[in-house]
Motif scaffolding. Structure first.
Motif, PDB file in Angstrom:
ATOM      1  N   LYS A 198      -8.517  -3.721  18.229  1.00 16.25           N
ATOM      2  CA  LYS A 198      -9.570  -4.589  17.672  1.00 16.25           C
ATOM      3  C   LYS A 198     -10.893  -4.359  18.412  1.00 16.25           C
ATOM      4  O   LYS A 198     -11.604  -5.288  18.817  1.00 16.25           O
ATOM      5  CB  LYS A 198      -9.169  -6.062  17.728  1.00 16.25           C
ATOM      6  N   HIS A 199     -11.172  -3.085  18.601  1.00 13.51           N
ATOM      7  CA  HIS A 199     -12.388  -2.705  19.305  1.00 13.51           C
ATOM      8  C   HIS A 199     -12.927  -1.458  18.626  1.00 13.51           C
ATOM      9  O   HIS A 199     -12.254  -0.435  18.612  1.00 13.51           O
ATOM     10  CB  HIS A 199     -12.078  -2.443  20.784  1.00 13.51           C
ATOM     11  N   HIS A 200     -14.134  -1.566  18.081  1.00 13.88           N
ATOM     12  CA  HIS A 200     -14.608  -0.557  17.140  1.00 13.88           C
ATOM     13  C   HIS A 200     -15.871   0.136  17.635  1.00 13.88           C
ATOM     14  O   HIS A 200     -16.815  -0.534  18.062  1.00 13.88           O
ATOM     15  CB  HIS A 200     -14.857  -1.216  15.773  1.00 13.88           C
TER      16      HIS A 200
ATOM     17  N   THR B 230     -19.882  -0.175  23.093  1.00 15.81           N
ATOM     18  CA  THR B 230     -20.212  -1.367  23.874  1.00 15.81           C
ATOM     19  C   THR B 230     -19.357  -2.506  23.331  1.00 15.81           C
ATOM     20  O   THR B 230     -18.651  -2.335  22.335  1.00 15.81           O
ATOM     21  CB  THR B 230     -21.713  -1.718  23.801  1.00 15.81           C
ATOM     22  N   THR B 231     -19.419  -3.633  23.988  1.00 18.24           N
ATOM     23  CA  THR B 231     -18.601  -4.774  23.547  1.00 18.24           C
ATOM     24  C   THR B 231     -19.529  -5.885  23.083  1.00 18.24           C
ATOM     25  O   THR B 231     -20.271  -6.467  23.881  1.00 18.24           O
ATOM     26  CB  THR B 231     -17.675  -5.231  24.687  1.00 18.24           C
ATOM     27  N   HIS B 232     -19.509  -6.121  21.785  1.00 20.53           N
ATOM     28  CA  HIS B 232     -20.480  -7.048  21.198  1.00 20.53           C
ATOM     29  C   HIS B 232     -20.289  -8.472  21.731  1.00 20.53           C
ATOM     30  O   HIS B 232     -21.272  -9.165  21.965  1.00 20.53           O
ATOM     31  CB  HIS B 232     -20.377  -6.995  19.677  1.00 20.53           C
ATOM     32  N   ASP B 233     -19.030  -8.856  21.911  1.00 15.91           N
ATOM     33  CA  ASP B 233     -18.739 -10.208  22.426  1.00 15.91           C
ATOM     34  C   ASP B 233     -19.456 -10.473  23.751  1.00 15.91           C
ATOM     35  O   ASP B 233     -19.920 -11.585  24.005  1.00 15.91           O
ATOM     36  CB  ASP B 233     -17.234 -10.360  22.709  1.00 15.91           C
TER      37      ASP B 233
END
Ligand SMILES: C[C@H](O)[C@H](O)[C@H]1CNC2=NC(N)=NC(=O)C2=N1
Length: 102
Positions: free
Chosen positions: A58-60, A75-78
């Motif tokens: 679950k990482h796009h 990068t990690t949007h969260d």
């Protein structure tokens, strides 16, 4: 859930990734790399394999494809920052590129 990188882990991971051709954008906190292939088929095969992992984690990735080239931004949007998942994705991409890439 996104897991933050501890400072020392981040330093070590980034050092290794930069040695493998990733560049850090420290304003956006992204890592970026262009992967080049022999042809569109190989580029799309790479994207397909990465897509399966992206769904699992679950990482796009943010990416664009033009013919034999795939530009990747991780990068990690969260978190609005790099996380362990970005490092995992980058290492996986480098690993499968060795088997698919030119
Ligand atoms: C609900 C879902 O898991 C989240 O929106 C995921 C989806 N994929 C994602 N991908 C990336 N790169 N960053 C995220 O923060 C993110 N969040």
């Amino acid at each position: 859930m996104s897991v933050r990188l501890e400072a020392d882990e981040r330093d070590q991971s980034l050092r290794e990734l930069v040695e493998n051709g990733w560049t850090l954008n420290d304003v956006q906190d992204t890592i970026n790399k262009t992967f080049k292939f022999d042809d569109f088929n190989s580029a799309f095969g790479f994207m397909t394999r990465v897509a399966l992992l992206a769904e699992k984690l679950k990482h796009h990735p943010e990416w664009t494809n033009i013919y034999n080239k795939v530009d990747v931004k991780l990068t990690t949007h969260d978190l609005k920052a790099l996380s362990k998942s970005d490092v995992q994705m980058a290492l996986f991409m480098d690993h499968i590129y060795v088997t698919i890439g030119d």
